[in-house]
Write a protein that holds these residues in place. Structure first.
Motif, PDB file in Angstrom:
ATOM      1  N   LYS A 129      37.098  33.738  48.099  1.00  0.00           N
ATOM      2  CA  LYS A 129      38.432  33.358  48.587  1.00  0.00           C
ATOM      3  C   LYS A 129      39.355  34.566  48.705  1.00  0.00           C
ATOM      4  O   LYS A 129      40.398  34.486  49.335  1.00  0.00           O
ATOM      5  CB  LYS A 129      39.078  32.365  47.615  1.00  0.00           C
ATOM      6  N   TYR A 130      38.993  35.656  48.021  1.00  0.00           N
ATOM      7  CA  TYR A 130      39.861  36.843  47.991  1.00  0.00           C
ATOM      8  C   TYR A 130      39.014  38.081  48.283  1.00  0.00           C
ATOM      9  O   TYR A 130      38.474  38.691  47.359  1.00  0.00           O
ATOM     10  CB  TYR A 130      40.556  36.972  46.632  1.00  0.00           C
ATOM     11  N   PRO A 131      38.896  38.446  49.573  1.00  0.00           N
ATOM     12  CA  PRO A 131      37.989  39.535  49.968  1.00  0.00           C
ATOM     13  C   PRO A 131      38.215  40.819  49.176  1.00  0.00           C
ATOM     14  O   PRO A 131      37.266  41.570  48.935  1.00  0.00           O
ATOM     15  CB  PRO A 131      38.316  39.738  51.447  1.00  0.00           C
ATOM     16  N   GLU A 132      39.443  41.079  48.749  1.00  0.00           N
ATOM     17  CA  GLU A 132      39.709  42.324  48.007  1.00  0.00           C
ATOM     18  C   GLU A 132      39.010  42.338  46.649  1.00  0.00           C
ATOM     19  O   GLU A 132      38.852  43.402  46.032  1.00  0.00           O
ATOM     20  CB  GLU A 132      41.219  42.570  47.864  1.00  0.00           C
ATOM     21  N   LEU A 133      38.574  41.181  46.184  1.00  0.00           N
ATOM     22  CA  LEU A 133      37.897  41.130  44.881  1.00  0.00           C
ATOM     23  C   LEU A 133      36.394  41.359  44.992  1.00  0.00           C
ATOM     24  O   LEU A 133      35.704  41.553  44.002  1.00  0.00           O
ATOM     25  CB  LEU A 133      38.144  39.770  44.211  1.00  0.00           C
ATOM     26  N   LYS A 134      35.887  41.345  46.230  1.00  0.00           N
ATOM     27  CA  LYS A 134      34.434  41.383  46.410  1.00  0.00           C
ATOM     28  C   LYS A 134      33.810  42.722  46.041  1.00  0.00           C
ATOM     29  O   LYS A 134      32.603  42.816  45.891  1.00  0.00           O
ATOM     30  CB  LYS A 134      34.080  41.042  47.858  1.00  0.00           C
ATOM     31  N   THR A 135      34.643  43.759  45.921  1.00  0.00           N
ATOM     32  CA  THR A 135      34.090  45.061  45.560  1.00  0.00           C
ATOM     33  C   THR A 135      34.185  45.319  44.058  1.00  0.00           C
ATOM     34  O   THR A 135      33.738  46.358  43.572  1.00  0.00           O
ATOM     35  CB  THR A 135      34.858  46.187  46.282  1.00  0.00           C
ATOM     36  N   LYS A 136      34.762  44.381  43.317  1.00  0.00           N
ATOM     37  CA  LYS A 136      34.919  44.565  41.860  1.00  0.00           C
ATOM     38  C   LYS A 136      33.606  44.237  41.145  1.00  0.00           C
ATOM     39  O   LYS A 136      32.856  43.360  41.580  1.00  0.00           O
ATOM     40  CB  LYS A 136      36.010  43.628  41.322  1.00  0.00           C
ATOM     41  N   THR A 137      33.383  44.931  40.041  1.00  0.00           N
ATOM     42  CA  THR A 137      32.250  44.548  39.194  1.00  0.00           C
ATOM     43  C   THR A 137      32.676  43.357  38.340  1.00  0.00           C
ATOM     44  O   THR A 137      33.870  43.084  38.170  1.00  0.00           O
ATOM     45  CB  THR A 137      31.848  45.699  38.251  1.00  0.00           C
ATOM     46  N   VAL A 138      31.682  42.685  37.777  1.00  0.00           N
ATOM     47  CA  VAL A 138      32.011  41.533  36.938  1.00  0.00           C
ATOM     48  C   VAL A 138      32.790  42.002  35.697  1.00  0.00           C
ATOM     49  O   VAL A 138      33.699  41.315  35.221  1.00  0.00           O
ATOM     50  CB  VAL A 138      30.735  40.723  36.585  1.00  0.00           C
ATOM     51  N   GLU A 139      32.475  43.204  35.220  1.00  0.00           N
ATOM     52  CA  GLU A 139      33.218  43.747  34.067  1.00  0.00           C
ATOM     53  C   GLU A 139      34.692  43.942  34.426  1.00  0.00           C
ATOM     54  O   GLU A 139      35.580  43.589  33.649  1.00  0.00           O
ATOM     55  CB  GLU A 139      32.624  45.094  33.613  1.00  0.00           C
ATOM     56  N   GLU A 140      34.934  44.525  35.616  1.00  0.00           N
ATOM     57  CA  GLU A 140      36.322  44.749  36.039  1.00  0.00           C
ATOM     58  C   GLU A 140      37.088  43.431  36.151  1.00  0.00           C
ATOM     59  O   GLU A 140      38.247  43.343  35.755  1.00  0.00           O
ATOM     60  CB  GLU A 140      36.347  45.484  37.394  1.00  0.00           C
TER      61      GLU A 140
END
Ligand SMILES: [Fe+2]
Length: 217
Positions: free
Chosen positions: A62-73
């Motif tokens: 739902k939030y494309p900007e989050l797709k590059t984050k790791t699960v830890e982040e």
């Protein structure tokens, strides 16, 4: 080695495309027999873990900007996430992270006790390896409902046994766990029914002390 067991019900969770992928088990489903049974491993990995991954993908899609984050982040910054997905990321991101560790905390034919610096720190902190196991079991038994027991190094550098509810994880405080045990009923109910203590006693036989000792800094 036992033969593969036919699972009488579908366990594969629906896949959801997204940045997160279900990791393969680092061993076969029956590798941890007789302590952790094949059917539980299939259900746990292909069913439960896969569902956490699918729902985590659904949330971050739902939030494309989050797709590059790791699960830890994501887990270390829950309070910065959009409110409508915060709970979903907490539960399913936590589930994905915790289970990804958990599979690697176990293995076949591993050393039965920690070695090196980890062993000496455990002896120093808890008195002995046996005392550590007792205290860890206590924490795992006393976790009411679903959750995890963990061995962590806290921010002062001291070894500590803690437990978390649901899929909460020490990583939410920026702490990478040294060892963790899943005490959700889905982890043991098929073989051990309501006897969580028996599951914990059996689990010590499959802890991957080789890698855990090696990874300890
Ligand atoms: Fe689990």
């Amino acid at each position: 080695m036992t033969a593969a067991v036919a699972v009488p019900f579908p366990v594969k969770a629906a896949e959801a495309d997204g940045p997160f992928k279900l990791p393969d088990l680092p061993y076969s489903y029956d590798a941890l027999e007789p302590y952790i049974d094949t059917q539980t491993m299939k259900l746990h990995h292909d069913g439960h873990h896969a569902a956490y991954v699918a729902k985590l993908n659904e949330a971050v899609n739902k939030y494309p900007e989050l797709k590059t984050k790791t699960v830890e982040e994501l887990l270390m910054n829950l309070d910065k996430l959009p409110q409508d997905i915060r709970e979903a990321v907490r539960n399913n991101g936590g589930g994905h992270y915790n289970h990804s560790l958990f599979w690697n905390f176990m293995g076949k034919n591993k050393a039965k006790a920690p070695t090196g610096k980890l062993r000496s720190d455990i002896d120093k902190t808890f008195g002995s390896f046996e005392d550590f196991k007792k205290a860890f079991k206590e924490a795992a038994l006393n976790r009411f409902g679903s959750g995890w027991a963990w061995l962590i190094k806290d921010k002062d550098g001291a070894l500590k046994i803690v437990s978390t509810p649901n899929q909460d994880s020490p990583i939410m405080e920026g702490i990478t766990p040294i060892l963790g045990l899943d005490v959700w009923e889905h982890a043991y109910y098929l073989k051990y029914q309501n006897k969580r203590g028996d599951y914990i006693d059996a689990w010590w036989n499959v802890v991957n002390w080789d890698d855990i000792s090696k990874n300890y800094k």
